[in-house]
Write a protein that holds these residues in place. Structure first.
Motif, short mmCIF file in Angstrom:
data_model
loop_
_atom_site.label_atom_id
_atom_site.label_comp_id
_atom_site.label_asym_id
_atom_site.label_seq_id
_atom_site.Cartn_x
_atom_site.Cartn_y
_atom_site.Cartn_z
N GLU A 103 0.39 -1.27 -0.45
CA GLU A 103 -0.04 -0.21 -0.20
C GLU A 103 1.19 1.26 -0.26
OE1 GLU A 103 -2.08 -2.97 2.92
OE2 GLU A 103 0.10 -2.30 2.62
N ILE B 18 -5.89 1.66 -4.32
CA ILE B 18 -4.66 0.88 -4.79
C ILE B 18 -4.52 0.78 -6.41
CG2 ILE B 18 -3.69 -1.45 -4.24
CD1 ILE B 18 -3.44 0.18 -2.32
N ILE C 71 0.89 -1.42 -9.21
CA ILE C 71 1.09 -2.64 -8.46
C ILE C 71 1.00 -4.04 -7.71
CG2 ILE C 71 -0.16 -2.20 -6.03
CD1 ILE C 71 2.86 -1.45 -5.58
N SER D 64 2.21 1.98 -3.65
CA SER D 64 0.79 2.80 -4.40
C SER D 64 1.25 3.41 -4.91
CB SER D 64 -0.26 1.83 -4.04
OG SER D 64 -1.58 2.21 -5.20
#
Length: 500
Positions: free
Chosen positions: A302, A344, A348, A305
């Motif tokens: 996270e 997000i 990623i 991201s």
């Protein structure tokens, strides 16, 4: 040697970076305290501090290892141990320290950011899990949150047996992972939690690793630029002004019966931020080296991201950094793919997928079915821990089980249909809860449209009259994908695109 003991005064890659110190008596590292779990089947380092020149002796299970402290530090290695316990260890110098209730079994490092630190008490099924958490052979160690500019020698903490009280505040993902391993392996399990929320992967990577790569060195350059740009006087003035503005907004909101806005965060000196490059590595990872472990589990992404292309290089570099620093070869590194959330990016997740596909002895637990559009901390942690445990059983312990989700392999175009083949079928492909969804398709114009997808044996056939002859297929390619492709082992397919 009479007992076959490996004697050493070498302090390992991590310890060599730490300045020398002087102590008046032999003292083990904080990891070696009552209740600890030692890794079975490998050479086991034991280390600590003592007065320079002091002779130190470690006795454990019939083994005796001796050395002499140098620059205030000492280390010995024990021959591989068999699972069992509890036992006692004695460490003697000018004084004697006895460590009691020692177990030998499997030790795993559990790291990442907030979803790894997410406490069991907050999980979806917390009440039932906590009530059943008593297990004297499941041990928990929590590394205190900290960041430093130089590697620390110690990460003060203590081992605790799993009980409703101790497990409640421990990582939910790690607890479920350890609980499942205990049930499967039947040996003691030790879990070391070293996780901090809202932090990027570069914070857990050694500075030398970042500096060695021109692309990753840009992370250090950005950090240096932030340091130069920070003006504490100006930051304090801006914060004071923001607080005054908020007072007026609170007064206005109260008069209108509305919710007051959140307070502005205080300006923070980049030199002191937990997120700074190598900071967490120095304070929370390096002090653990070279404690013998079976492997590591990781839940993070996270914090990176929006920088997915950089993460493609950063994440594998971090894994290699840890493996080299531990000196245990290519130990298993198992990680969680980031769950659906509006903040997000799908890129990623792709960076994580590529890491699994390109870095040996890694595995990825997919969580496409347990996320939430507005909650970056999904409460369903039990399936996450269970999937990591499956991966451990396959990668670390050699069980012949399916541990992975279905993963896209190849695409064949036949007329207006794209026929996709997958690996890790787990007995076959299934659409959970109805017709397949989450597929989009594009023709030569590159415009993606929703597609019809059906399972045909071990393949998925994708098409759309709006796309004509297909060129590219994507699955779950969104921040919050709505998807339902699984294998018969019950594992959800990872989002992917054929055009990366």
């Amino acid at each position: 040697m009479k007992y076959g003991i490996f004697l050493t005064t070498c302090f390992g890659a991590g310890l060599a970076l730490i300045p020398s110190v002087t102590h008046a008596e032999a003292k083990p590292n904080s990891l070696f305290t009552d209740g600890l779990v030692l890794q079975r089947g490998v050479s086991v380092p034991v280390w600590g501090t003592a007065n320079t020149g002091e002779k130190v002796m470690v006795k454990f299970l019939g083994q005796t290892a001796t050395t002499t402290a140098k620059d205030g530090r000492w280390m010995v290695r024990l021959k591989p141990l068999k699972a069992g316990g509890p036992f006692a260890m004695t460490i003697s110098g000018d004084n004697t320290v006895t460590i009691s209730n020692v177990l030998v079994g499997e030790v795993w490092l559990c790291s990442g950011q907030s979803n790894m630190g997410f406490q069991l008490s907050r999980a979806a099924n917390a009440r039932e899990a906590i009530a059943a958490a008593t297990d004297s052979e499941l041990r928990l160690y929590t590394v205190p949150s900290a960041a430093t500019d130089e590697p620390k020698a110690d990460a003060p903490g203590s081992w605790a047996q799993s009980t409703p009280e101790t497990a409640s505040n421990f990582s939910a993902v790690a607890y479920f992972f350890g609980r499942d391993l205990r049930q499967t392996l039947g040996v003691p399990v030790g879990l070391i939690q070293s996780a901090v929320g809202a932090t990027p992967a570069e914070a857990c990577t050694a500075r030398a690793t970042l500096a060695a790569d021109p692309e990753l060195n840009q992370i250090l350059e950005r950090h240096e630029a932030r340091l130069k740009a920070y003006d504490p006087v100006k930051a304090a003035a801006e914060y004071k002004r923001a607080l005054e503005e908020r007072k007026e907004l609170v007064k206005k909101a109260k008069a209108e019966g509305k919710t007051a806005p959140k307070a502005a965060p205080a300006p923070q000196d980049s030199a002191k931020r937990l997120q700074r490059p190598a900071g967490l590595y120095n304070a929370m990872i390096a002090p653990l080296q070279p404690f013998a472990i079976a492997g590591a589990i990781w839940y993070q992404g996270e914090g990176n991201s929006g920088r997915a292309l950089e993460y493609r290089k950063l994440f594998p570099a971090m894994i290699q950094n840890w493996r080299q620093a531990w000196g245990q070869g290519t130990f298993p590194f198992l990680f969680v793919q980031i769950a659906p959330h509006e903040g997000i990016t799908p890129e990623i997740r792709e960076a994580q997928l590529l890491t699994w596909q390109n870095v040996p002895r890694t595995a990825m637990a997919v969580t496409a079915d347990v996320g939430g559009a507005t909650d970056v901390h999904p409460k369903q942690k039990e399936p996450v821990g269970a999937r990591l445990a499956l991966a451990a059983r396959a990668i670390a312990y050699g069980e012949k089980i399916e541990y992975s989700d279905p993963v896209y392999h190849t695409m064949e175009i036949k007329g207006n249909r794209a026929i996709l083949a997958f690996r890790h079928l787990g007995g076959g492909l299934v659409a959970k809860g109805g017709d397949l969804k989450g597929f989009t398709i594009a023709g030569a114009d590159g415009q993606f449209v929703n597609a019809t997808a059906t399972i045909d044996g071990d393949k998925v056939v994708v098409s759309s009259p709006s796309a004509g002859k297909p060129v590219t297929v994507r699955y779950g390619w969104a921040s919050t994908p709505d998807v339902n492709l699984f294998n018969k082992a019950g594992l959800p397919a990872t989002p992917f695109r054929t055009d990366r």
